[in-house]
Design a protein around this motif. Sequence first.
Motif, PDB file in Angstrom:
ATOM      1  N   ASN A  40       0.818  -1.044  -0.008  1.00 23.97           N
ATOM      2  CA  ASN A  40       0.047  -0.008   0.046  1.00 23.97           C
ATOM      3  C   ASN A  40       0.754   1.220  -0.003  1.00 23.97           C
ATOM      4  OD1 ASN A  40      -2.812  -0.896   0.126  1.00 23.97           O
ATOM      5  ND2 ASN A  40      -1.977  -2.276   1.666  1.00 23.97           N
ATOM      6  N   SER A  41       2.078   1.051  -0.406  1.00 22.89           N
ATOM      7  CA  SER A  41       2.863   2.429  -0.519  1.00 22.89           C
ATOM      8  C   SER A  41       3.262   2.722  -2.042  1.00 22.89           C
ATOM      9  CB  SER A  41       4.400   1.840   0.067  1.00 22.89           C
ATOM     10  OG  SER A  41       4.001   1.784   1.435  1.00 22.89           O
ATOM     11  N   ILE A  42       3.503   3.809  -2.293  1.00 21.30           N
ATOM     12  CA  ILE A  42       4.121   4.225  -3.643  1.00 21.30           C
ATOM     13  C   ILE A  42       5.530   3.987  -3.875  1.00 21.30           C
ATOM     14  CG2 ILE A  42       3.692   6.121  -5.323  1.00 21.30           C
ATOM     15  CD1 ILE A  42       1.301   7.005  -3.469  1.00 21.30           C
ATOM     16  N   HIS A  43       6.065   3.357  -4.776  1.00 27.41           N
ATOM     17  CA  HIS A  43       7.352   3.379  -5.005  1.00 27.41           C
ATOM     18  C   HIS A  43       7.802   3.955  -6.101  1.00 27.41           C
ATOM     19  CE1 HIS A  43       7.593   0.494  -1.239  1.00 27.41           C
ATOM     20  NE2 HIS A  43       6.699  -0.250  -1.953  1.00 27.41           N
ATOM     21  N   VAL A  44       8.346   4.997  -5.997  1.00 20.68           N
ATOM     22  CA  VAL A  44       8.667   5.863  -7.190  1.00 20.68           C
ATOM     23  C   VAL A  44      10.105   5.623  -7.472  1.00 20.68           C
ATOM     24  CG1 VAL A  44       8.725   8.198  -7.865  1.00 20.68           C
ATOM     25  CG2 VAL A  44       6.854   7.643  -6.538  1.00 20.68           C
ATOM     26  N   LYS A  45      10.503   5.663  -8.598  1.00 23.79           N
ATOM     27  CA  LYS A  45      11.794   5.530  -9.129  1.00 23.79           C
ATOM     28  C   LYS A  45      12.892   6.711  -8.541  1.00 23.79           C
ATOM     29  CE  LYS A  45      11.192   3.558 -13.613  1.00 23.79           C
ATOM     30  NZ  LYS A  45      11.081   3.694 -15.425  1.00 23.79           N
ATOM     31  N   ASN A  46      14.184   6.256  -8.342  1.00 19.19           N
ATOM     32  CA  ASN A  46      15.198   7.376  -7.738  1.00 19.19           C
ATOM     33  C   ASN A  46      15.412   8.552  -8.513  1.00 19.19           C
ATOM     34  OD1 ASN A  46      15.098   5.736  -5.233  1.00 19.19           O
ATOM     35  ND2 ASN A  46      16.852   4.415  -5.908  1.00 19.19           N
ATOM     36  N   LYS A  47      15.383   8.037  -9.878  1.00 17.50           N
ATOM     37  CA  LYS A  47      15.810   9.147 -10.729  1.00 17.50           C
ATOM     38  C   LYS A  47      15.098   9.091 -12.156  1.00 17.50           C
ATOM     39  CE  LYS A  47      19.784  11.045 -13.053  1.00 17.50           C
ATOM     40  NZ  LYS A  47      21.410  10.742 -13.332  1.00 17.50           N
ATOM     41  N   ILE A  48      14.438  10.031 -12.267  1.00 13.79           N
ATOM     42  CA  ILE A  48      13.594  10.034 -13.396  1.00 13.79           C
ATOM     43  C   ILE A  48      13.891  11.180 -14.452  1.00 13.79           C
ATOM     44  CG2 ILE A  48      11.081  10.561 -14.394  1.00 13.79           C
ATOM     45  CD1 ILE A  48      10.289   9.549 -11.320  1.00 13.79           C
ATOM     46  N   ASN A  49      14.145  10.868 -15.688  1.00 11.62           N
ATOM     47  CA  ASN A  49      14.518  11.967 -16.608  1.00 11.62           C
ATOM     48  C   ASN A  49      13.475  11.683 -17.770  1.00 11.62           C
ATOM     49  OD1 ASN A  49      16.991  12.721 -15.143  1.00 11.62           O
ATOM     50  ND2 ASN A  49      18.145  11.098 -16.627  1.00 11.62           N
ATOM     51  N   LEU A  50      13.173  13.357 -18.130  1.00 13.67           N
ATOM     52  CA  LEU A  50      12.289  13.413 -19.298  1.00 13.67           C
ATOM     53  C   LEU A  50      13.044  14.135 -20.460  1.00 13.67           C
ATOM     54  CD1 LEU A  50       9.091  14.420 -17.338  1.00 13.67           C
ATOM     55  CD2 LEU A  50       9.688  12.089 -18.538  1.00 13.67           C
ATOM     56  N   GLU A  51      12.847  13.965 -21.709  1.00 16.99           N
ATOM     57  CA  GLU A  51      13.416  14.484 -22.753  1.00 16.99           C
ATOM     58  C   GLU A  51      12.903  15.874 -23.154  1.00 16.99           C
ATOM     59  OE1 GLU A  51      16.861  15.060 -25.301  1.00 16.99           O
ATOM     60  OE2 GLU A  51      16.598  13.620 -23.744  1.00 16.99           O
ATOM     61  N   LEU A  52      13.634  16.960 -23.278  1.00 19.27           N
ATOM     62  CA  LEU A  52      13.306  18.153 -23.873  1.00 19.27           C
ATOM     63  C   LEU A  52      12.591  17.956 -25.073  1.00 19.27           C
ATOM     64  CD1 LEU A  52      13.071  21.384 -23.473  1.00 19.27           C
ATOM     65  CD2 LEU A  52      15.275  21.475 -24.802  1.00 19.27           C
ATOM     66  N   GLY A  53      11.408  18.418 -25.602  1.00 15.13           N
ATOM     67  CA  GLY A  53      11.027  18.093 -27.034  1.00 15.13           C
ATOM     68  C   GLY A  53      10.051  16.996 -27.130  1.00 15.13           C
ATOM     69  N   ASP A  54      10.037  16.225 -26.121  1.00 12.05           N
ATOM     70  CA  ASP A  54       9.104  14.691 -26.208  1.00 12.05           C
ATOM     71  C   ASP A  54       7.762  15.333 -25.564  1.00 12.05           C
ATOM     72  OD1 ASP A  54      11.387  13.616 -27.281  1.00 12.05           O
ATOM     73  OD2 ASP A  54      11.319  12.383 -25.404  1.00 12.05           O
ATOM     74  N   VAL A  55       6.916  14.327 -26.009  1.00 11.25           N
ATOM     75  CA  VAL A  55       5.221  14.468 -25.361  1.00 11.25           C
ATOM     76  C   VAL A  55       5.572  13.781 -23.936  1.00 11.25           C
ATOM     77  CG1 VAL A  55       3.079  13.657 -25.454  1.00 11.25           C
ATOM     78  CG2 VAL A  55       4.146  14.233 -27.604  1.00 11.25           C
ATOM     79  N   ILE A  56       5.014  14.528 -22.975  1.00 11.93           N
ATOM     80  CA  ILE A  56       5.121  14.180 -21.623  1.00 11.93           C
ATOM     81  C   ILE A  56       4.534  12.631 -21.465  1.00 11.93           C
ATOM     82  CG2 ILE A  56       4.098  14.209 -19.146  1.00 11.93           C
ATOM     83  CD1 ILE A  56       4.269  17.155 -19.248  1.00 11.93           C
ATOM     84  N   ASN A  57       5.384  11.676 -20.838  1.00 10.52           N
ATOM     85  CA  ASN A  57       4.898  10.200 -20.435  1.00 10.52           C
ATOM     86  C   ASN A  57       4.000  10.196 -19.486  1.00 10.52           C
ATOM     87  OD1 ASN A  57       4.506   7.440 -20.210  1.00 10.52           O
ATOM     88  ND2 ASN A  57       6.973   7.090 -20.703  1.00 10.52           N
ATOM     89  N   LYS A 107       7.946  13.977  -6.095  1.00  8.01           N
ATOM     90  CA  LYS A 107       9.216  13.607  -6.396  1.00  8.01           C
ATOM     91  C   LYS A 107       9.555  14.546  -7.542  1.00  8.01           C
ATOM     92  CE  LYS A 107      12.558  10.528  -7.470  1.00  8.01           C
ATOM     93  NZ  LYS A 107      13.498  10.268  -6.377  1.00  8.01           N
ATOM     94  N   MET A 108      10.791  14.861  -7.622  1.00  8.60           N
ATOM     95  CA  MET A 108      11.373  15.766  -8.403  1.00  8.60           C
ATOM     96  C   MET A 108      12.037  15.006  -9.771  1.00  8.60           C
ATOM     97  SD  MET A 108      11.047  18.518  -7.130  1.00  8.60           S
ATOM     98  CE  MET A 108      11.998  19.741  -8.160  1.00  8.60           C
ATOM     99  N   VAL A 109      11.582  15.544 -11.007  1.00 12.41           N
ATOM    100  CA  VAL A 109      12.000  14.982 -12.068  1.00 12.41           C
ATOM    101  C   VAL A 109      12.924  15.892 -12.944  1.00 12.41           C
ATOM    102  CG1 VAL A 109       9.989  13.381 -12.682  1.00 12.41           C
ATOM    103  CG2 VAL A 109      10.005  15.471 -13.534  1.00 12.41           C
TER     104      VAL A 109
END
Length: 198
Positions: A40-57, A107-109
Motif C-alpha cells: 500500500n505504498s508508492i514506490h517511485v523511481k529514484n531518478k526520472i529523466n524526461l527529454e526536452l521536446g518529447d510529449v510528456i509520458n 518527486k522531482m523529475v
Amino acid sequence: MDNDFYVEETNGKTVFFTILIFIVVIGLLIGGFFIYKDKNSIHVKNKINLELGDVINKDINYYLKNKVKDTSDYDIDLSKIPVKDGVISEVGEYKIVIKYKNKSKSKMVNVVDTTKPIVEVTDLTVGVNEDYDVNDFVTKCEDLSRPCEVKYVKDESSNLQEKAGKYTFDITISDAYGNEVKKSVNLKNPKTFNEKIQ
C-alpha cells in the motif's frame, strides 16, 4: 502441620518450542505488517529523466519502481512541467505528485536535453586573406537548446585562408547543453578572381 509444596518439573524441550513458536508468531505478524505496508505504498523511481521536446509520458509505470497491472487507483499530477505546443519546453527540475488511493508522494523529475542538433553545412570559396567566420559553413542548425555554437576541431583550420589551395577539415556544432555534431567541410582559396568564380 507441614505445608507440602508441589513443584512441577518442566521439560527443557517444551520451553524451547514454546519460545520458538512465540518468536515465529511475532515474526509473522511483523512480516505481515511490512508486506501490507509495502503493498500500500508508492514506490517511485529514484531518478526520472524526461527529454526536452518529447510529449510528456503519462504512463504511471514509467515513474514507478515496480510495474503495476491495475493503474485505476493511481493518478499523477504533471502540471508543473512546462509544455508548449504539446511537448516539454524547458530544461530543469520539476515536481510531480503521484497519488495512490488516499496517499500521495511527490518527486522531482529532470527535464534534460540529450538530442544532437540537426545540422546542414556548405563549402566556402574565399579569396586569399579574405575574412570569413566558421559560422559561415553552417546553413542549418535546428535545436531546442539554441544558440548553436560552431568551432573548428583543430585551431590551425582557422588560418587556412592565408594560403591559396583547397582544404578539408572538421568543425563541431553544439547546442547549449553540449550535444555535439561533427561535420567535414571544404574551403577553397583560389589564387585569382577567375578561379573564384569558376
